[in-house]
Design a protein around this motif. Structure first.
Motif, PDB file in Angstrom:
ATOM      1  N   UNK A   1     -28.725  32.212  24.911  1.00 45.07           N
ATOM      2  CA  UNK A   1     -29.207  30.988  25.549  1.00 45.07           C
ATOM      3  C   UNK A   1     -28.542  29.752  24.923  1.00 45.07           C
ATOM      4  N   UNK A   2     -27.276  29.562  25.268  1.00 47.48           N
ATOM      5  CA  UNK A   2     -26.545  28.386  24.803  1.00 47.48           C
ATOM      6  C   UNK A   2     -27.188  27.125  25.368  1.00 47.48           C
ATOM      7  N   UNK A   3     -27.321  26.130  24.508  1.00 43.95           N
ATOM      8  CA  UNK A   3     -28.032  24.922  24.910  1.00 43.95           C
ATOM      9  C   UNK A   3     -27.211  23.682  24.548  1.00 43.95           C
TER      10      UNK A   3
ATOM     11  N   UNK B   1     -15.356  14.346  26.087  1.00 48.15           N
ATOM     12  CA  UNK B   1     -14.288  13.981  25.171  1.00 48.15           C
ATOM     13  C   UNK B   1     -13.249  13.174  25.946  1.00 48.15           C
ATOM     14  N   UNK B   2     -12.185  12.763  25.268  1.00 48.13           N
ATOM     15  CA  UNK B   2     -11.150  11.961  25.934  1.00 48.13           C
ATOM     16  C   UNK B   2     -10.426  12.740  27.022  1.00 48.13           C
ATOM     17  N   UNK B   3     -10.337  14.053  26.833  1.00 46.30           N
ATOM     18  CA  UNK B   3      -9.531  14.860  27.745  1.00 46.30           C
ATOM     19  C   UNK B   3     -10.329  15.707  28.720  1.00 46.30           C
ATOM     20  N   UNK B   4     -11.593  15.966  28.420  1.00 48.13           N
ATOM     21  CA  UNK B   4     -12.349  16.873  29.280  1.00 48.13           C
ATOM     22  C   UNK B   4     -13.840  16.708  29.055  1.00 48.13           C
ATOM     23  N   UNK B   5     -14.608  17.270  29.981  1.00 45.43           N
ATOM     24  CA  UNK B   5     -16.058  17.367  29.857  1.00 45.43           C
ATOM     25  C   UNK B   5     -16.398  18.854  29.800  1.00 45.43           C
ATOM     26  N   UNK B   6     -17.179  19.239  28.787  1.00 43.15           N
ATOM     27  CA  UNK B   6     -17.521  20.640  28.559  1.00 43.15           C
ATOM     28  C   UNK B   6     -19.012  20.853  28.807  1.00 43.15           C
ATOM     29  N   UNK B   7     -19.327  21.956  29.511  1.00 40.66           N
ATOM     30  CA  UNK B   7     -20.712  22.277  29.864  1.00 40.66           C
ATOM     31  C   UNK B   7     -21.078  23.663  29.339  1.00 40.66           C
ATOM     32  N   UNK B   8     -22.300  23.786  28.810  1.00 38.36           N
ATOM     33  CA  UNK B   8     -22.816  25.095  28.426  1.00 38.36           C
ATOM     34  C   UNK B   8     -23.550  25.722  29.597  1.00 38.36           C
ATOM     35  N   UNK B   9     -23.602  27.053  29.574  1.00 41.10           N
ATOM     36  CA  UNK B   9     -24.387  27.819  30.537  1.00 41.10           C
ATOM     37  C   UNK B   9     -25.323  28.707  29.731  1.00 41.10           C
ATOM     38  N   UNK B  10     -26.619  28.530  29.910  1.00 43.58           N
ATOM     39  CA  UNK B  10     -27.588  29.276  29.113  1.00 43.58           C
ATOM     40  C   UNK B  10     -27.720  30.728  29.558  1.00 43.58           C
ATOM     41  N   UNK B  11     -27.176  31.070  30.710  1.00 43.22           N
ATOM     42  CA  UNK B  11     -27.277  32.432  31.200  1.00 43.22           C
ATOM     43  C   UNK B  11     -25.990  33.218  31.140  1.00 43.22           C
ATOM     44  N   UNK B  12     -24.869  32.544  30.820  1.00 46.31           N
ATOM     45  CA  UNK B  12     -23.571  33.221  30.795  1.00 46.31           C
ATOM     46  C   UNK B  12     -22.827  32.844  29.525  1.00 46.31           C
ATOM     47  N   UNK B  13     -21.924  33.721  29.086  1.00 46.75           N
ATOM     48  CA  UNK B  13     -21.164  33.500  27.859  1.00 46.75           C
ATOM     49  C   UNK B  13     -19.843  32.797  28.193  1.00 46.75           C
ATOM     50  N   UNK B  14     -19.965  31.603  28.741  1.00 44.21           N
ATOM     51  CA  UNK B  14     -18.807  30.810  29.156  1.00 44.21           C
ATOM     52  C   UNK B  14     -19.079  29.335  28.887  1.00 44.21           C
ATOM     53  N   UNK B  15     -18.008  28.544  28.899  1.00 36.22           N
ATOM     54  CA  UNK B  15     -18.094  27.097  29.017  1.00 36.22           C
ATOM     55  C   UNK B  15     -17.381  26.698  30.294  1.00 36.22           C
ATOM     56  N   UNK B  16     -17.855  25.651  30.926  1.00 33.15           N
ATOM     57  CA  UNK B  16     -17.164  25.083  32.082  1.00 33.15           C
ATOM     58  C   UNK B  16     -16.442  23.828  31.614  1.00 33.15           C
ATOM     59  N   UNK B  17     -15.189  23.688  32.029  1.00 34.18           N
ATOM     60  CA  UNK B  17     -14.335  22.606  31.543  1.00 34.18           C
ATOM     61  C   UNK B  17     -13.827  21.801  32.726  1.00 34.18           C
ATOM     62  N   UNK B  18     -14.156  20.506  32.741  1.00 36.89           N
ATOM     63  CA  UNK B  18     -13.647  19.597  33.766  1.00 36.89           C
ATOM     64  C   UNK B  18     -12.620  18.684  33.091  1.00 36.89           C
TER      65      UNK B  18
ATOM     66  N   UNK C   1     -28.828  33.513  37.915  1.00 36.98           N
ATOM     67  CA  UNK C   1     -29.084  33.578  36.479  1.00 36.98           C
ATOM     68  C   UNK C   1     -28.224  32.643  35.657  1.00 36.98           C
ATOM     69  N   UNK C   2     -27.426  31.806  36.319  1.00 30.02           N
ATOM     70  CA  UNK C   2     -26.650  30.796  35.593  1.00 30.02           C
ATOM     71  C   UNK C   2     -27.485  29.534  35.449  1.00 30.02           C
ATOM     72  N   UNK C   3     -27.391  28.914  34.272  1.00 28.69           N
ATOM     73  CA  UNK C   3     -28.143  27.678  34.011  1.00 28.69           C
ATOM     74  C   UNK C   3     -27.224  26.701  33.287  1.00 28.69           C
ATOM     75  N   UNK C   4     -26.646  25.773  34.012  1.00 30.70           N
ATOM     76  CA  UNK C   4     -25.760  24.769  33.414  1.00 30.70           C
ATOM     77  C   UNK C   4     -26.660  23.778  32.684  1.00 30.70           C
ATOM     78  N   UNK C   5     -26.592  23.785  31.347  1.00 28.35           N
ATOM     79  CA  UNK C   5     -27.666  23.174  30.572  1.00 28.35           C
ATOM     80  C   UNK C   5     -27.302  21.854  29.921  1.00 28.35           C
ATOM     81  N   UNK C   6     -26.193  21.782  29.218  1.00 25.86           N
ATOM     82  CA  UNK C   6     -25.869  20.552  28.492  1.00 25.86           C
ATOM     83  C   UNK C   6     -24.370  20.309  28.548  1.00 25.86           C
ATOM     84  N   UNK C   7     -23.942  19.130  28.061  1.00 21.13           N
ATOM     85  CA  UNK C   7     -22.544  18.748  28.169  1.00 21.13           C
ATOM     86  C   UNK C   7     -22.148  17.789  27.068  1.00 21.13           C
ATOM     87  N   UNK C   8     -20.841  17.722  26.849  1.00 26.24           N
ATOM     88  CA  UNK C   8     -20.274  16.730  25.948  1.00 26.24           C
ATOM     89  C   UNK C   8     -19.000  16.205  26.594  1.00 26.24           C
TER      90      UNK C   8
END
Length: 310
Positions: A185-187, A139-156, A130-137
């Motif tokens: 449904x974070x997008x 930045x200079x320090x990290x890459x952030x990803x939304x998950x449309x199925x979970x209330x989290x962000x993934x940070x690289x 049920x996780x859906x890694x949907x979009x990203x942005x």
């Protein structure tokens, strides 16, 4: 990455008129960029980003292929081949010439060489159903990803000069406040000048502003306007483009100085929009990819990128 170029005509410098010529030299305007660019039939696109010059990249949510084309000529071809079951959603190009993709139902993200298509890294964020890694942005320090199925962000996190971290170096950022609303449904996601992040909640039709350090959030005041079906977000200065897929509307929002509120200045719509998924800016134009989410995708279904005035 976004170039401030004119997309309608490329001016030509007229040659100086010579006294020996009976009539003055005439400048001929270059051919305008195509208003529509066809993608391969059955491609089922979702993500789009404009890279260096007039290069554009599009992902397939069907099989993870990435198509690379030229906005000037309208021609292109598949850069990253399809792999059944490896769907991709959002993608972005970083300053190092690397393509980052959100691997949707795969629960992770991949990084590719934007010239050769060779895979450089992969980050497996989750195997939770049920996780859906949907979009990203990026930045200079990290890459952030939304998950449309979970209330989290993934940070690289990124190292010095944008160096890629180890495959396990990412972190999962739990969200709180309105960003923690179930089934929102974070997008789409963009970064604000002060470092906060702006995320589209597609189902309740809201925008939330998220602190990337704590995961805390607050709603953005749109004066009662609903951005239901908000998919991609594109930000230039204080102008935010909210691309609303099944409504076939792009809302143009003027954000205030603190990016805490916005006023919808106009809506872009028309028959050229066919469930637009996301877009990117080049000069005075916004290019959007039509996901056609309202029809069943077949090998013969046509898909395209269209240009609208920004």
């Amino acid at each position: 990455m976004r170039k401030l170029l004119s997309l309608l005509f490329v001016p030509l410098v007229a040659a100086a008129t010579l006294t020996t010529v009976g009539a003055p030299a005439t400048a001929h305007p270059a051919k305008p960029f195509p208003a529509r660019i066809a993608l391969p039939n059955g491609f089922t696109p979702e993500g789009l980003t404009i890279g260096r010059g007039t290069t554009v990249y599009v992902t397939s949510i069907l099989d993870g292929a990435v198509w690379r084309g030229d906005l000037r000529t309208g021609r292109g071809s598949v850069l990253i081949p399809a792999v059944p079951g490896k769907d991709k959603a959002g993608l972005k190009l970083d300053p190092q010439g690397r393509l980052w993709t959100a691997d949707f139902s795969g629960g992770g993200a991949s990084v590719y060489d934007a010239e050769t298509g060779a895979q450089l890294a992969h980050y497996q964020f989750t195997d939770e159903p049920g996780s859906y890694v949907n979009d990203l942005v990026i930045t200079k320090r990290a890459v952030y990803f939304t998950d449309s199925g979970r209330q989290v962000l993934y940070v690289v996190p990124l190292g010095h000069g944008g160096r890629l971290p180890a495959a396990t170096a990412f972190r999962v950022l739990p969200l709180s406040g309105p960003a923690a609303t179930l089934d929102a449904y974070h997008n789409g996601i963009v970064a604000l000048p002060d470092g906060d992040l702006l995320v589209a909640q597609m189902l309740p039709g809201r925008l939330v502003r998220i602190d990337p350090r704590t995961g805390g959030s607050r709603l953005v005041d749109l004066g009662g306007y609903s951005v239901e079906r908000a998919d991609g977000l594109v930000l230039r200065g204080h102008t935010l483009y909210v691309i609303r897929n099944l409504t076939n509307v792009i809302a143009v929002v003027r954000m205030n100085s603190g990016y805490t509120a916005g006023v919808v200045q106009r809506e872009i719509t028309g028959p050229q929009l066919r469930s637009p998924a996301t877009g990117d800016l080049l000069g005075s134009a916004l290019y959007v990819v039509n996901g056609r989410f309202d029809v069943e995708s077949t090998p013969d279904t046509d898909y395209d990128i269209v240009r609208v005035p920004a």
